[in-house]
Design a protein around this motif. Structure first.
Motif, mmCIF file in Angstrom:
data_model
loop_
_atom_site.group_PDB
_atom_site.id
_atom_site.type_symbol
_atom_site.label_atom_id
_atom_site.label_comp_id
_atom_site.label_asym_id
_atom_site.label_seq_id
_atom_site.Cartn_x
_atom_site.Cartn_y
_atom_site.Cartn_z
ATOM 1 N N ARG A 1 -10.223 -8.126 0.943
ATOM 2 C CA ARG A 1 -10.523 -7.159 -0.108
ATOM 3 C C ARG A 1 -9.267 -6.401 -0.532
ATOM 4 O O ARG A 1 -9.001 -6.204 -1.718
ATOM 5 C CB ARG A 1 -11.594 -6.181 0.378
ATOM 6 C CG ARG A 1 -11.909 -5.102 -0.639
ATOM 7 C CD ARG A 1 -13.192 -4.386 -0.387
ATOM 8 N NE ARG A 1 -13.482 -3.488 -1.492
ATOM 9 C CZ ARG A 1 -13.990 -3.871 -2.652
ATOM 10 N NH1 ARG A 1 -14.291 -5.137 -2.839
ATOM 11 N NH2 ARG A 1 -14.185 -2.991 -3.621
ATOM 12 N N ALA A 2 -8.471 -5.950 0.450
ATOM 13 C CA ALA A 2 -7.257 -5.193 0.146
ATOM 14 C C ALA A 2 -6.251 -6.048 -0.607
ATOM 15 O O ALA A 2 -5.599 -5.557 -1.565
ATOM 16 C CB ALA A 2 -6.631 -4.672 1.444
ATOM 17 N N SER A 3 -6.114 -7.303 -0.227
ATOM 18 C CA SER A 3 -5.165 -8.184 -0.940
ATOM 19 C C SER A 3 -5.587 -8.385 -2.387
ATOM 20 O O SER A 3 -4.739 -8.481 -3.280
ATOM 21 C CB SER A 3 -5.074 -9.534 -0.226
ATOM 22 O OG SER A 3 -6.294 -10.244 -0.297
ATOM 23 N N VAL B 1 -5.316 -1.699 8.423
ATOM 24 C CA VAL B 1 -4.330 -2.699 8.854
ATOM 25 C C VAL B 1 -3.736 -2.312 10.202
ATOM 26 O O VAL B 1 -3.587 -3.149 11.103
ATOM 27 C CB VAL B 1 -3.223 -2.861 7.797
ATOM 28 C CG1 VAL B 1 -2.045 -3.652 8.372
ATOM 29 C CG2 VAL B 1 -3.765 -3.579 6.574
ATOM 30 N N ASP B 2 -3.383 -1.036 10.376
ATOM 31 C CA ASP B 2 -2.855 -0.588 11.666
ATOM 32 C C ASP B 2 -3.886 -0.775 12.771
ATOM 33 O O ASP B 2 -3.551 -1.205 13.888
ATOM 34 C CB ASP B 2 -2.452 0.887 11.584
ATOM 35 C CG ASP B 2 -1.140 1.090 10.857
ATOM 36 O OD1 ASP B 2 -0.277 0.196 10.936
ATOM 37 O OD2 ASP B 2 -0.975 2.128 10.195
ATOM 38 N N ALA C 1 0.820 -1.214 0.000
ATOM 39 C CA ALA C 1 0.000 0.000 0.000
ATOM 40 C C ALA C 1 0.852 1.261 0.000
ATOM 41 O O ALA C 1 0.437 2.308 -0.507
ATOM 42 C CB ALA C 1 -0.934 -0.003 1.216
ATOM 43 N N ILE C 2 2.064 1.179 0.567
ATOM 44 C CA ILE C 2 2.934 2.347 0.643
ATOM 45 C C ILE C 2 3.288 2.863 -0.750
ATOM 46 O O ILE C 2 3.337 4.076 -0.997
ATOM 47 C CB ILE C 2 4.223 2.012 1.430
ATOM 48 C CG1 ILE C 2 3.881 1.757 2.902
ATOM 49 C CG2 ILE C 2 5.246 3.136 1.320
ATOM 50 C CD1 ILE C 2 5.046 1.272 3.726
ATOM 51 N N ASN D 1 -7.494 4.284 -2.519
ATOM 52 C CA ASN D 1 -7.837 3.868 -1.153
ATOM 53 C C ASN D 1 -6.677 3.201 -0.430
ATOM 54 O O ASN D 1 -6.886 2.532 0.593
ATOM 55 C CB ASN D 1 -9.040 2.914 -1.184
ATOM 56 C CG ASN D 1 -10.357 3.672 -1.123
ATOM 57 O OD1 ASN D 1 -10.385 4.869 -0.890
ATOM 58 N ND2 ASN D 1 -11.451 2.970 -1.347
ATOM 59 N N ALA D 2 -5.475 3.361 -0.923
ATOM 60 C CA ALA D 2 -4.320 2.710 -0.300
ATOM 61 C C ALA D 2 -4.123 3.181 1.143
ATOM 62 O O ALA D 2 -3.828 2.385 2.034
ATOM 63 C CB ALA D 2 -3.059 2.977 -1.119
ATOM 64 N N ILE D 3 -4.290 4.478 1.395
ATOM 65 C CA ILE D 3 -4.121 5.016 2.741
ATOM 66 C C ILE D 3 -5.200 4.478 3.676
ATOM 67 O O ILE D 3 -4.958 4.226 4.860
ATOM 68 C CB ILE D 3 -4.124 6.561 2.725
ATOM 69 C CG1 ILE D 3 -3.955 7.110 4.134
ATOM 70 C CG2 ILE D 3 -5.404 7.098 2.109
ATOM 71 C CD1 ILE D 3 -2.652 6.752 4.782
#
Length: 458
Positions: free
Chosen positions: A449-451, A411-412, A396-397, A403-405
């Protein structure tokens, strides 16, 4: 629908004490109706629900192991009245595992895209705000004054969870007005503190760490409103007057400090030193603060049963390491293995000997109930999700996704939730409430979803 999940989850007052615990509160029925409505109104919803064969196999093995140990434990116990019984016990096992599957698929269906996920996180903060205005602030006032007692008692009678055998907690009308400690809608202050720490604080910590505003769905320069909200919750936890609340504050501050960038870490360190000096001054010169910290932190009394019960639970696990002793059948074993020196108190003789020895450590209960057959797959599952979350953060970085942030912040929050849960679970709280499964599986759905969005699926 995602807007209403967290508010509904707060209403955990028992509607019937004769029903199994999973079916004894309102949220499960409302969520079932919401699930049915989504399946009926959105074509393909039901057919899209897939069951992982490996997960299903492990679940069936655990159910079988639990049924075997329930029969065994019921036959050896001399306290059958303090067990779930041979009829209710197996039903509870099926409902326990069935509820886990239900909540996972419920969240999978409701959190269908990033927009619904963002709405869900917004609802957490909005719920916290409304809950604070209507419940927490009046309860905070009630800890030092009687001006809000009428309103607090009304809320308590309508929505407060009550321990079935502890009428002394509520004889004035509610827990808060009786004990002069904040408890929200929970049965006691410690359970409320765990709920605040596991459900709400991680999202706030993640927003502060990433300078992310959920309502703007963007990185912002200043996060004063989240810092203010965090400080407000710390004050509420202090007024809950419980060691669990103080522990939540300490762990939350450590999470914020350790995870912060170097330039902010220095600022937090200075603020922390100033805060400690201020706290030391208040401890020395303000009687209320001195009494609070002394009673609930430095010289806390009544920990013998908690320590003894935890030792009894882990001894039970050592005697039945493979399958555990069976969920709902631990009281006999705790009495059997508890150190005698920890039983020399009134609570043990006037409460536990009459009603059974409760499991006073969540980790101890999990190990003692399910054994390695249940614990090892759970830890492997969590380890894999933590690894996946780390991969998502790294990707994501450098990702160009809009929507990466947001993914990074979630995740945090997931990490913070695991840390807080892992520490608090050495003690006891109402971990069976739907709200904890809702939060956990929100993270699991979002990791999946993020993966997918970041092309990390194998």
């Amino acid at each position: 629908m995602e807007w209403f999940i967290i508010p509904i989850s707060l209403f955990t007052k028992n509607i019937n004490y004769t029903l199994p615990s999973v079916l004894a509160t309102l949220p499960i029925y409302v969520f079932a109706v919401m699930m049915l409505y989504r399946c009926v109104t959105v074509r393909g919803t039901f057919s899209a629900i897939m069951v992982n064969r490996k997960v299903l196999t492990i679940t069936l093995i655990n159910i079988l192991a639990q049924l075997v140990m329930i029969i065994y434990s019921y036959n050896v116990t001399n306290q059958p009245e303090n067990t779930s019984g041979l009829s209710t016990g197996p039903v509870n096992v099926f409902l326990f595992f069935g509820n886990i599957f239900f909540v996972y698929y419920f969240m999978s269906v409701i959190i269908k895209d990033d927009a619904s996920a963002l709405n869900f996180t917004k609802s957490i903060l909005i719920t916290l705000f409304v809950f604070s205005v209507l419940v927490l602030i009046p309860q905070a006032i009630a800890t030092v004054s009687r001006k809000t007692d009428m309103w607090v008692n009304l809320m308590g009678r309508l929505f407060e969870v009550e321990h079935a055998n502890r009428g002394d907690f509520y004889w004035v009308g509610s827990y808060t007005t009786t004990m002069r400690r904040i408890n929200g809608f929970s049965s006691e202050a410690a359970y409320f503190s765990a709920q605040i720490g596991i459900v709400f604080i991680p999202f706030i910590l993640a927003a502060i760490k990433n300078h992310f505003d959920y309502f703007k769905n963007a990185r912002v320069r200043y996060v004063w409103k989240y810092l203010g909200l965090l400080l407000f919750l710390f004050l509420i936890l202090l007024l809950a007057k419980t060691s669990t609340g103080i522990l939540v504050i300490i762990i939350a501050l450590l999470c914020l400090f350790v995870s912060a960038p170097k330039e902010y870490r220095r600022i937090y360190f200075v603020i922390g030193i100033v805060g400690l000096v201020l706290l030391a001054g208040l401890y020395q010169f303000v009687p209320y603060v001195h009494a609070l910290l002394t009673k609930y932190l430095f010289a806390k009394q009544g920990t013998g049963n908690r320590v003894g019960g935890t030792i009894g639970l882990f001894k039970t696990f050592l005697h039945y390491p493979l399958f555990g002793a069976g969920q709902g059948y631990l009281s006999y074993y705790i009495f059997k293995f508890v150190p005698h020196a920890t039983t020399l108190n009134g609570e043990f003789h006037f409460n536990f000997l009459k009603t059974g020895y409760p499991a006073l450590s969540i980790w101890g209960m999990i190990f003692a109930s399910f054994g390695l057959t249940g614990v090892v797959p759970l830890f492997i599952y969590l380890y894999n999700k933590i690894k996946l979350a780390w991969r998502i953060k790294k990707q994501a970085i450098t990702s160009q996704l809009s929507n990466a942030i947001f993914y990074n912040t979630i995740v945090d929050s997931f990490y913070f939730t695991l840390v807080l849960f892992s520490v608090i679970a050495f003690f006891t709280f109402s971990w069976g409430d739907e709200i904890y499964l809702i939060i956990f599986f929100f993270y699991i759905v979002m990791l999946k979803r993020a993966s997918k969005e970041l092309n990390l699926e194998r």
